[in-house]
Design a protein around this motif. Structure first.
Motif, PDB file in Angstrom:
ATOM      1  N   ALA A 151       0.824  -1.207   0.000  1.00 48.73           N
ATOM      2  CA  ALA A 151       0.000   0.000   0.000  1.00 48.73           C
ATOM      3  C   ALA A 151       0.859   1.258   0.000  1.00 48.73           C
ATOM      4  N   ALA A 152       2.030   1.188   0.630  1.00 49.00           N
ATOM      5  CA  ALA A 152       2.935   2.341   0.648  1.00 49.00           C
ATOM      6  C   ALA A 152       3.442   2.650  -0.754  1.00 49.00           C
ATOM      7  N   VAL A 153       3.623   1.617  -1.582  1.00 49.85           N
ATOM      8  CA  VAL A 153       4.021   1.832  -2.976  1.00 49.85           C
ATOM      9  C   VAL A 153       2.920   2.592  -3.724  1.00 49.85           C
ATOM     10  N   VAL A 154       1.675   2.196  -3.513  1.00 51.42           N
ATOM     11  CA  VAL A 154       0.547   2.887  -4.145  1.00 51.42           C
ATOM     12  C   VAL A 154       0.513   4.342  -3.692  1.00 51.42           C
ATOM     13  N   ASP A 155       0.728   4.577  -2.404  1.00 52.34           N
ATOM     14  CA  ASP A 155       0.740   5.936  -1.863  1.00 52.34           C
ATOM     15  C   ASP A 155       1.825   6.765  -2.539  1.00 52.34           C
ATOM     16  N   ALA A 156       3.032   6.194  -2.660  1.00 56.24           N
ATOM     17  CA  ALA A 156       4.144   6.920  -3.288  1.00 56.24           C
ATOM     18  C   ALA A 156       3.838   7.233  -4.748  1.00 56.24           C
ATOM     19  N   ALA A 157       3.233   6.291  -5.460  1.00 52.82           N
ATOM     20  CA  ALA A 157       2.924   6.502  -6.880  1.00 52.82           C
ATOM     21  C   ALA A 157       1.857   7.581  -7.056  1.00 52.82           C
ATOM     22  N   VAL A 191       6.217  -7.177   7.077  1.00 53.80           N
ATOM     23  CA  VAL A 191       6.082  -5.754   6.757  1.00 53.80           C
ATOM     24  C   VAL A 191       5.161  -5.566   5.561  1.00 53.80           C
ATOM     25  N   ALA A 192       4.777  -6.656   4.926  1.00 53.31           N
ATOM     26  CA  ALA A 192       3.875  -6.581   3.772  1.00 53.31           C
ATOM     27  C   ALA A 192       2.990  -7.808   3.752  1.00 53.31           C
ATOM     28  N   ALA A 193       1.721  -7.595   3.433  1.00 53.68           N
ATOM     29  CA  ALA A 193       0.774  -8.696   3.258  1.00 53.68           C
ATOM     30  C   ALA A 193      -0.121  -8.361   2.078  1.00 53.68           C
ATOM     31  N   MET A 194      -0.228  -9.288   1.138  1.00 54.48           N
ATOM     32  CA  MET A 194      -1.077  -9.097  -0.035  1.00 54.48           C
ATOM     33  C   MET A 194      -2.036 -10.266  -0.163  1.00 54.48           C
ATOM     34  N   VAL A 195      -3.268  -9.963  -0.511  1.00 51.32           N
ATOM     35  CA  VAL A 195      -4.281 -10.987  -0.732  1.00 51.32           C
ATOM     36  C   VAL A 195      -4.722 -10.911  -2.185  1.00 51.32           C
ATOM     37  N   GLN A 196      -4.656 -12.028  -2.871  1.00 49.47           N
ATOM     38  CA  GLN A 196      -5.024 -12.121  -4.286  1.00 49.47           C
ATOM     39  C   GLN A 196      -6.371 -12.829  -4.400  1.00 49.47           C
ATOM     40  N   VAL A 197      -7.284 -12.241  -5.174  1.00 47.17           N
ATOM     41  CA  VAL A 197      -8.630 -12.796  -5.308  1.00 47.17           C
ATOM     42  C   VAL A 197      -8.707 -13.806  -6.444  1.00 47.17           C
ATOM     43  N   ASP A 223       0.401  -3.118  14.135  1.00 47.44           N
ATOM     44  CA  ASP A 223       0.853  -2.311  15.268  1.00 47.44           C
ATOM     45  C   ASP A 223       2.294  -1.855  15.003  1.00 47.44           C
ATOM     46  N   PRO A 224       2.495  -0.596  14.629  1.00 44.15           N
ATOM     47  CA  PRO A 224       1.501   0.470  14.474  1.00 44.15           C
ATOM     48  C   PRO A 224       0.619   0.244  13.241  1.00 44.15           C
ATOM     49  N   PRO A 225      -0.470   1.022  13.134  1.00 43.06           N
ATOM     50  CA  PRO A 225      -1.365   0.878  11.992  1.00 43.06           C
ATOM     51  C   PRO A 225      -0.630   1.004  10.658  1.00 43.06           C
ATOM     52  N   ALA A 226      -1.142   0.315   9.644  1.00 46.45           N
ATOM     53  CA  ALA A 226      -0.479   0.252   8.348  1.00 46.45           C
ATOM     54  C   ALA A 226      -1.403   0.762   7.249  1.00 46.45           C
ATOM     55  N   PRO A 227      -0.828   1.262   6.150  1.00 45.72           N
ATOM     56  CA  PRO A 227      -1.664   1.665   5.008  1.00 45.72           C
ATOM     57  C   PRO A 227      -2.296   0.453   4.336  1.00 45.72           C
ATOM     58  N   VAL A 228      -3.457   0.673   3.728  1.00 47.36           N
ATOM     59  CA  VAL A 228      -4.209  -0.374   3.057  1.00 47.36           C
ATOM     60  C   VAL A 228      -4.543   0.088   1.641  1.00 47.36           C
ATOM     61  N   GLN A 229      -4.402  -0.820   0.666  1.00 48.18           N
ATOM     62  CA  GLN A 229      -4.826  -0.511  -0.700  1.00 48.18           C
ATOM     63  C   GLN A 229      -5.676  -1.659  -1.227  1.00 48.18           C
ATOM     64  N   ASP A 256      -6.987  -2.828  -5.189  1.00 52.07           N
ATOM     65  CA  ASP A 256      -7.059  -2.602  -6.632  1.00 52.07           C
ATOM     66  C   ASP A 256      -6.296  -1.348  -7.055  1.00 52.07           C
ATOM     67  N   GLY A 257      -5.214  -1.045  -6.319  1.00 54.82           N
ATOM     68  CA  GLY A 257      -4.416   0.126  -6.648  1.00 54.82           C
ATOM     69  C   GLY A 257      -4.948   1.429  -6.098  1.00 54.82           C
ATOM     70  N   GLU A 258      -5.963   1.378  -5.240  1.00 55.49           N
ATOM     71  CA  GLU A 258      -6.534   2.561  -4.616  1.00 55.49           C
ATOM     72  C   GLU A 258      -6.149   2.594  -3.147  1.00 55.49           C
ATOM     73  N   LEU A 259      -5.455   3.643  -2.708  1.00 54.65           N
ATOM     74  CA  LEU A 259      -5.099   3.781  -1.300  1.00 54.65           C
ATOM     75  C   LEU A 259      -6.348   4.107  -0.489  1.00 54.65           C
ATOM     76  N   LEU A 260      -6.588   3.309   0.578  1.00 54.17           N
ATOM     77  CA  LEU A 260      -7.822   3.446   1.353  1.00 54.17           C
ATOM     78  C   LEU A 260      -7.571   3.877   2.790  1.00 54.17           C
ATOM     79  N   GLY A 261      -6.399   4.434   3.062  1.00 51.71           N
ATOM     80  CA  GLY A 261      -6.104   4.937   4.389  1.00 51.71           C
ATOM     81  C   GLY A 261      -5.303   3.960   5.218  1.00 51.71           C
ATOM     82  N   PHE A 262      -5.333   4.165   6.547  1.00 50.43           N
ATOM     83  CA  PHE A 262      -4.587   3.326   7.482  1.00 50.43           C
ATOM     84  C   PHE A 262      -5.557   2.488   8.312  1.00 50.43           C
ATOM     85  N   ALA A 263      -5.090   1.318   8.726  1.00 46.42           N
ATOM     86  CA  ALA A 263      -5.940   0.421   9.513  1.00 46.42           C
ATOM     87  C   ALA A 263      -5.125  -0.218  10.625  1.00 46.42           C
ATOM     88  N   ALA A 264      -5.794  -0.425  11.764  1.00 51.12           N
ATOM     89  CA  ALA A 264      -5.164  -1.138  12.878  1.00 51.12           C
ATOM     90  C   ALA A 264      -5.407  -2.637  12.774  1.00 51.12           C
TER      91      ALA A 264
END
Length: 308
Positions: free
Chosen positions: A148-154, A199-205, A273-279, A281-289
Motif C-alpha cells: 500500500a505504501a508503494v501505491v501511496d508513493a505513486a 512488513v507486507a501482506a497481499m491478498v489475491q482474489v 501495530d503500528p497501523p499500516a496503510p491499506v490498498q 485494486d491500486g486505490e489507497l484506502l487509508g490506514f488500519a489497525a
C-alpha cells in the motif's frame, strides 16, 4: 430498451472526449445511455449504488481500475451487472476477465452481451484509526504495509503515472523498498491455523493479475479457489534478489525464501501495530489497525466477460 449508466473518469490515462463519444455511439444500439462524470470516488460509488432506484439495467465504468473499484463497490450485492470500458494504464480486471483492452471493442462486446457472469470478490472489514469499522470489496488484490505504501508513493505524482505507467510504479516500488529495508515486522497475519509476521501482506482474489504493464503475477502455483495470501517478513537485499526474477518473469512465488504463500483461504485476519496503510485494486484506502478479509462469491456480475 435497456438503460445503461456510463460512469466515466476523464482523468484516466487513455481517456479522450472523442473516445467517450465513440463508446456512447457503440452502446446506443443496445442501450439508452446516460453518461455521468463524477467529481470524486465517493460520487462514482454513489452513482452506481443509486442505479437500482434510478431504473438502470447496467452500469458501465469507463476508466482504469480505480473507477472500476469504486463503481463495483457501489454495485456489489445489487444484482445489476457491471460493464467495463478500459481506458486506464494497466486495466488489470479487464485483462483478468478477457475483456477487450480498447474502449470501442469493449463497448461493442458489452452491447452484444446477453448474459452477465458472477465474479468473486474479497470482502474486507477494516478497523480505522478512530476505532470505527468500515467495509469494502477488492476486485483482484488487497495489500497492507509495503504494498500500500508503494501505491501511496505513486499517487503522490499522478502526472508521472499518466505518462510513465508501469515504469512509474516500478520506480515508486524501489524508492519505497529503500525506506522499508530491514524494518521490523508490524503486521501479524493469521489464516486457518497459519501465522506469520511481516512488513507486507497481499491478498489475491483471482489466480493471476497483472503488474508493470502486462506482467502476470500468480502468488501460488496453479489454479486456487478462494483467496491467496503473500506475507513478506522483511524487505532486504536478499529478499528482493529472490523475488524480483519471479515477479519480472511472471512466475509464482511458491517456495521463495523469505516469502510465505498461503493458497485456498476462506478468511484472513491482519493486525497492524503500528497501523499500516491499506490498498485495494491500486486505490489507497487509508490506514488500519486491523482487518478481516474473506471470500465473497458471486457478489458482482460482469457483462461482456469471456467464458471463465
Amino acid at each position: 430498451m435497456a438503460r445503461l449508466l456510463l460512469v466515466a473518469n476523464p482523468a484516466a490515462s487513455g481517456f479522450t472526449g472523442a473516445l467517450h463519444r465513440e463508446v456512447v455511439a457503440a452502446l446506443t444500439p443496445a442501450f439508452d445511455v446516460a453518461p455521468v462524470w463524477p467529481d470524486s470516488a465517493d460520487q462514482a460509488r454513489q452513482a452506481a449504488a443509486h442505479a437500482v432506484d434510478g431504473g438502470f439495467d447496467v452500469v458501465a465504468a469507463m476508466g482504469g481500475d480505480g473507477v472500476l473499484h469504486h463503481v463495483a463497490n457501489g454495485l456489489a450485492g445489487t444484482g445489476i451487472p457491471l460493464g467495463i470500458i478500459p481506458t486506464g494504464t494497466t486495466n488489470v480486471l479487464a485483462r483478468i476477465l478477457g475483456i477487450p483492452g480498447k474502449p470501442r471493442p469493449a463497448a461493442k462486446r458489452l452491447a452484444a452481451a446477453t448474459t452477465a457472469h458472477p465474479v468473486d470478490l474479497a470482502h474486507v472489514v477494516v478497523e480505522g484509526l478512530d476505532g470505527v469499522e468500515r467495509s469494502f470489496y477488492g476486485l483482484f488484490a488487497v495489500g497492507f504495509g509495503f504494498d500500500a505504501a508503494v501505491v501511496d508513493a505513486a499517487e503522490r505524482f499522478p502526472h508521472r503515472k499518466l505518462h510513465f505507467g508501469g515504469l512509474h510504479y516500478a520506480r515508486s516500488a524501489v524508492g519505497t523498498a529503500a525506506r522499508f529495508r530491514n524494518l521490523p515486522p508490524n503486521l501479524h497475519v493469521e489464516a486457518e491455523g497459519q501465522r506469520a509476521a511481516g512488513v507486507a501482506a497481499m491478498v489475491q482474489v483471482h489466480d493471476t493479475y497483472t503488474y508493470l504493464g502486462v506482467r502476470r503475477i500468480g502468488l501460488a502455483r496453479g489454479p486456487s479457489e478462494g483467496l491467496t495470501a503473500l506475507v513478506l517478513p522483511r524487505l532486504s537485499l536478499g529478499a528482493a534478489a529472490a523475488l524480483a526474477p519471479r515477479l519480472l518473469g511472471g512466475r509464482d512465488l511458491t517456495g521463495v525464501a523469505g516469502a510465505e504463500v498461503w493458497p485456498r483461504l476462506a478468511k484472513l485476519v491482519v493486525d497492524a501495530d503500528p497501523p499500516a496503510p491499506v490498498q485495494a485494486d491500486g486505490e489507497l484506502l487509508g490506514f488500519a489497525a486491523g482487518a478481516e478479509i474473506s471470500t465473497a462469491r458471486g457478489e458482482l456480475f460482469v457483462a461482456g466477460v469471456r467464458d471463465l
